[in-house]
Design a protein around this motif. Sequence first.
Motif, PDB file in Angstrom:
ATOM      1  N   ALA A 108      -1.489  46.526 -18.661  1.00  0.00           N
ATOM      2  CA  ALA A 108      -0.662  47.517 -19.081  1.00  0.00           C
ATOM      3  C   ALA A 108      -0.262  48.467 -18.135  1.00  0.00           C
ATOM      4  O   ALA A 108       0.560  49.124 -18.119  1.00  0.00           O
ATOM      5  CB  ALA A 108      -1.269  48.261 -20.513  1.00  0.00           C
ATOM      6  N   ALA A 109      -1.350  49.154 -17.479  1.00  0.00           N
ATOM      7  CA  ALA A 109      -1.098  50.171 -16.623  1.00  0.00           C
ATOM      8  C   ALA A 109      -0.125  49.538 -15.199  1.00  0.00           C
ATOM      9  O   ALA A 109       0.055  50.590 -14.551  1.00  0.00           O
ATOM     10  CB  ALA A 109      -2.365  50.460 -15.602  1.00  0.00           C
ATOM     11  N   THR A 110       0.020  48.473 -15.153  1.00  0.00           N
ATOM     12  CA  THR A 110       1.074  47.637 -13.993  1.00  0.00           C
ATOM     13  C   THR A 110       2.229  47.417 -14.509  1.00  0.00           C
ATOM     14  O   THR A 110       2.656  46.687 -13.727  1.00  0.00           O
ATOM     15  CB  THR A 110       0.199  46.871 -13.033  1.00  0.00           C
ATOM     16  N   SER A 111       2.526  47.495 -15.746  1.00  0.00           N
ATOM     17  CA  SER A 111       3.823  46.976 -16.507  1.00  0.00           C
ATOM     18  C   SER A 111       4.364  48.320 -17.161  1.00  0.00           C
ATOM     19  O   SER A 111       3.759  49.107 -17.515  1.00  0.00           O
ATOM     20  CB  SER A 111       3.445  45.977 -17.281  1.00  0.00           C
ATOM     21  N   VAL A 112       5.672  47.739 -17.370  1.00  0.00           N
ATOM     22  CA  VAL A 112       6.507  48.897 -18.105  1.00  0.00           C
ATOM     23  C   VAL A 112       7.399  48.306 -19.137  1.00  0.00           C
ATOM     24  O   VAL A 112       7.719  47.041 -18.896  1.00  0.00           O
ATOM     25  CB  VAL A 112       7.213  49.509 -16.984  1.00  0.00           C
TER      26      VAL A 112
ATOM     27  N   GLN B 110       7.738  39.528 -13.682  1.00  0.00           N
ATOM     28  CA  GLN B 110       8.893  39.066 -14.736  1.00  0.00           C
ATOM     29  C   GLN B 110       9.838  40.539 -14.889  1.00  0.00           C
ATOM     30  O   GLN B 110       9.005  41.798 -14.903  1.00  0.00           O
ATOM     31  CB  GLN B 110       8.573  38.567 -15.977  1.00  0.00           C
ATOM     32  N   VAL B 111      10.912  40.224 -15.019  1.00  0.00           N
ATOM     33  CA  VAL B 111      11.805  41.465 -15.241  1.00  0.00           C
ATOM     34  C   VAL B 111      12.695  40.941 -16.601  1.00  0.00           C
ATOM     35  O   VAL B 111      13.228  39.872 -16.238  1.00  0.00           O
ATOM     36  CB  VAL B 111      12.848  41.884 -14.386  1.00  0.00           C
ATOM     37  N   ALA B 112      12.777  41.574 -17.673  1.00  0.00           N
ATOM     38  CA  ALA B 112      13.358  40.853 -18.588  1.00  0.00           C
ATOM     39  C   ALA B 112      14.537  42.063 -19.599  1.00  0.00           C
ATOM     40  O   ALA B 112      13.886  43.116 -19.622  1.00  0.00           O
ATOM     41  CB  ALA B 112      12.768  40.188 -19.771  1.00  0.00           C
ATOM     42  N   VAL B 113      15.691  41.843 -19.639  1.00  0.00           N
ATOM     43  CA  VAL B 113      16.454  42.978 -20.133  1.00  0.00           C
ATOM     44  C   VAL B 113      17.247  42.393 -21.403  1.00  0.00           C
ATOM     45  O   VAL B 113      17.906  41.431 -21.208  1.00  0.00           O
ATOM     46  CB  VAL B 113      17.424  43.626 -19.255  1.00  0.00           C
TER      47      VAL B 113
ATOM     48  N   MET C 288      13.590  50.775 -14.292  1.00  0.00           N
ATOM     49  CA  MET C 288      12.086  50.268 -14.497  1.00  0.00           C
ATOM     50  C   MET C 288      11.493  50.185 -13.158  1.00  0.00           C
ATOM     51  O   MET C 288      10.222  50.409 -12.923  1.00  0.00           O
ATOM     52  CB  MET C 288      11.854  49.068 -15.319  1.00  0.00           C
ATOM     53  N   LEU C 289      12.410  49.562 -12.103  1.00  0.00           N
ATOM     54  CA  LEU C 289      11.619  49.154 -10.775  1.00  0.00           C
ATOM     55  C   LEU C 289      11.403  50.608 -10.217  1.00  0.00           C
ATOM     56  O   LEU C 289      10.511  50.924  -9.541  1.00  0.00           O
ATOM     57  CB  LEU C 289      12.929  48.334 -10.142  1.00  0.00           C
ATOM     58  N   ASP C 290      12.468  51.845 -10.483  1.00  0.00           N
ATOM     59  CA  ASP C 290      12.122  52.982  -9.828  1.00  0.00           C
ATOM     60  C   ASP C 290      10.827  53.577 -10.528  1.00  0.00           C
ATOM     61  O   ASP C 290      10.066  54.205  -9.348  1.00  0.00           O
ATOM     62  CB  ASP C 290      13.443  53.851 -10.177  1.00  0.00           C
ATOM     63  N   PHE C 291      10.554  53.364 -11.738  1.00  0.00           N
ATOM     64  CA  PHE C 291       9.430  53.857 -12.319  1.00  0.00           C
ATOM     65  C   PHE C 291       8.247  53.362 -11.753  1.00  0.00           C
ATOM     66  O   PHE C 291       7.419  53.966 -11.294  1.00  0.00           O
ATOM     67  CB  PHE C 291       9.474  53.529 -13.846  1.00  0.00           C
TER      68      PHE C 291
ATOM     69  N   ALA D  34      20.273  41.190  -5.650  1.00  0.00           N
ATOM     70  CA  ALA D  34      21.047  42.499  -5.482  1.00  0.00           C
ATOM     71  C   ALA D  34      20.115  43.766  -6.021  1.00  0.00           C
ATOM     72  O   ALA D  34      19.933  44.622  -5.398  1.00  0.00           O
ATOM     73  CB  ALA D  34      22.261  42.480  -6.174  1.00  0.00           C
ATOM     74  N   LEU D  35      19.332  43.598  -7.115  1.00  0.00           N
ATOM     75  CA  LEU D  35      18.509  44.530  -7.642  1.00  0.00           C
ATOM     76  C   LEU D  35      17.327  44.821  -6.509  1.00  0.00           C
ATOM     77  O   LEU D  35      17.207  46.097  -6.305  1.00  0.00           O
ATOM     78  CB  LEU D  35      17.946  44.056  -8.768  1.00  0.00           C
TER      79      LEU D  35
END
Length: 169
Positions: free
Chosen positions: A39-43, A72-75, A88-91, A117-118
């Motif tokens: 959890a501490a390394t996820s958002v 993983q990144v999911a939106v 989220m990446l900036d966070f 691109a991200l």
Amino acid sequence: MRLTHPSPEDGPHMWRLAGETGMDVNSPYAYTLWCRDFAATSVVARDADGRVAAYVTGYVRPDSPDTYFLWQVAVDSAYRGRRLARRMLDFIGETFAEQGLRYLEATVTPDNKASRALFASFARDLGTETEWSPLFTEEHFPAGGGENHDPEDLVRIGPIGPEPTASDD
């Protein structure tokens, strides 16, 4: 949107979101366990009703403690176009640079233009480097269910944050 770290109750929602977005889906147990142990390394990004609208999972590499690996990144499709992945990446970048992490790594299939691109924009805005290299080939992934897995290229971004000083050692 409110960005927070996930809790085990978010695991089933992340599992659902992974499936809806066409990602490689792990078991519901894996997402729930991830929300407990990493959890501490996820958002997660929560909408006004507290619903999980997006998430990033990742961890600090045990053999490279200055490197964060983004898994993983999911939106949710209803929330696309709002720069949630980038927020989220900036966070993550801000949070983990404060903890001494200097590099962010992720794997991306060659045809995933949006992820490429991200990561490029993230590195560019930090004024740092991106290094792309092959990591896993199709042979690393057993064919299951008649589907082959595309190769995965490694992107390494950094250094992030200020250079460590002698007093940081």
